[in-house]
Enzyme design. Structure first.
Site, PDB file in Angstrom:
ATOM      1  N   SER A 138     -40.068  40.424  11.122  1.00 36.50           N
ATOM      2  CA  SER A 138     -41.486  40.113  10.979  1.00 36.50           C
ATOM      3  C   SER A 138     -42.038  39.750  12.344  1.00 36.50           C
ATOM      4  CB  SER A 138     -41.645  38.927  10.010  1.00 36.50           C
ATOM      5  OG  SER A 138     -42.928  38.351  10.089  1.00 36.50           O
ATOM      6  N   TYR A 151     -39.505  29.845   7.574  1.00 36.52           N
ATOM      7  CA  TYR A 151     -39.683  31.298   7.572  1.00 36.52           C
ATOM      8  C   TYR A 151     -39.566  31.859   8.990  1.00 36.52           C
ATOM      9  CZ  TYR A 151     -41.651  35.904   6.606  1.00 36.52           C
ATOM     10  OH  TYR A 151     -41.835  37.262   6.488  1.00 36.52           O
TER      11      TYR A 151
END
Length: 295
Positions: A138, A151
């Site tokens: 990501s 995250y």
């Protein structure tokens, strides 16, 4: 897509979102897909939508024994995997100090340890087929945003793990790719405009960078990267031009986040602490049901 036809692919986190869309795209390209995920009903529905023979396996990527069993089923029922996509992931938002320690750990375990477990379970098959492992990362690996510490840490770790693994397995004919995803319209970012830091980061990006892409748009880019055995896959493609600028991103994100957080009362930015998205909630509910003592 011709190189994919007739081969076997494994996609984790395939019950919904990007994983489900990628399974459809790989099946349309002629692959026999094994869909792995936590939600049996949703997983069955995703598998039923595919055109070619496939299997679905309910499995937790943090459970090594379950993944080893899944790998055996794939080999026995479909054949050895030529493509494995480590896509399973969850996210939790909120201040680190207010986030339940067990939930913070769970995000790390699913996104990072789960990726390593997936690679460990399927590497023997990929070695046999001279296959391809794609790690879903990501832009959270580019710079860490406050209120998303688990995250961001997990995605940066998953990127680093994949880079290290690539050099180890190349002599065996296995290629490792890393996919960098930006804003994608999965349930994980539902309500992102209520998340102060995500809202601020998106608002301060150029117009083209604020666009939210559909899971199917992202899946088509991932499938094309898989067919090329690409070392890096960017969804959207313009992200490749961000790589040389990565040293600048932490300072830019930190400045934007500080400005946004100063404008909020502490009670406001701690209000939405918890797991994000239906998939993440399903995983967390299953985890807590299995691990917390009954009264």
């Amino acid at each position: 897509m011709a190189p994919l036809a007739g081969r076997v692919a494994v996609v984790t986190g395939a019950a919904r979102g990007i994983g489900e869309a990628l399974a459809r795209n790989l099946s349309a390209a002629g692959m026999h897909v094994a869909l792995l995920g936590r939600e049996d009903k949703t997983l069955r529905q995703a598998a039923a939508s595919l055109t070619l023979p496939n299997i679905h396996i309910e499995a937790d990527v943090t459970d090594r024994a379950a993944l080893e069993g899944a790998a055996r089923r794939v080999a026995e029922e479909l054949g050895p995997a030529s493509v494995v996509v480590a896509n399973a992931g969850i996210a939790a938002g909120g201040p680190f100090a207010h986030t339940e320690a067990e939930l913070w750990q769970r995000v790390i375990d699913v996104n990072l340890v789960g990726a390593a477990n997936t690679a460990r379970a399927f590497l023997p098959q990929l070695t046999r087929t001279h296959g391809y492992l794609l790690q879903i990362a990501s832009t959270a690996a580019f710079a860490s945003a406050p209120l998303m510490s688990a995250y961001c840490a997990s995605k940066a770790g998953a990127e680093s793990f994949a880079e290290a693994l690539r050099s180890e397995v190349e002599p065996d004919g296995v290629t490792v790719g890393i996919a960098y995803l930006h804003w994608t319209g999965t349930d994980m970012i539902t309500g992102m405009d209520e998340h102060p830091v995500l809202r601020a980061l998106r608002r301060n990006q150029p117009a083209f960078a604020r666009r939210v892409h559909t899971p199917d748009q992202v899946a088509r880019l991932l499938a094309a990267g898989i067919a090329r055995r690409a070392h890096h896959v960017y969804a959207p493609p313009w992200l490749r031009w961000c790589q040389p600028l990565r040293p600048l991103f932490p300072a830019v994100v930190a400045r934007t986040a500080r400005r946004e957080l100063r404008a909020l009362a502490r009670a406001q930015f701690g209000a939405d602490t918890g797991v994000m998205g239906a998939g993440g909630r399903a995983d967390w509910d299953a985890y807590t049901a299995a691990h917390r003592p009954r009264p």
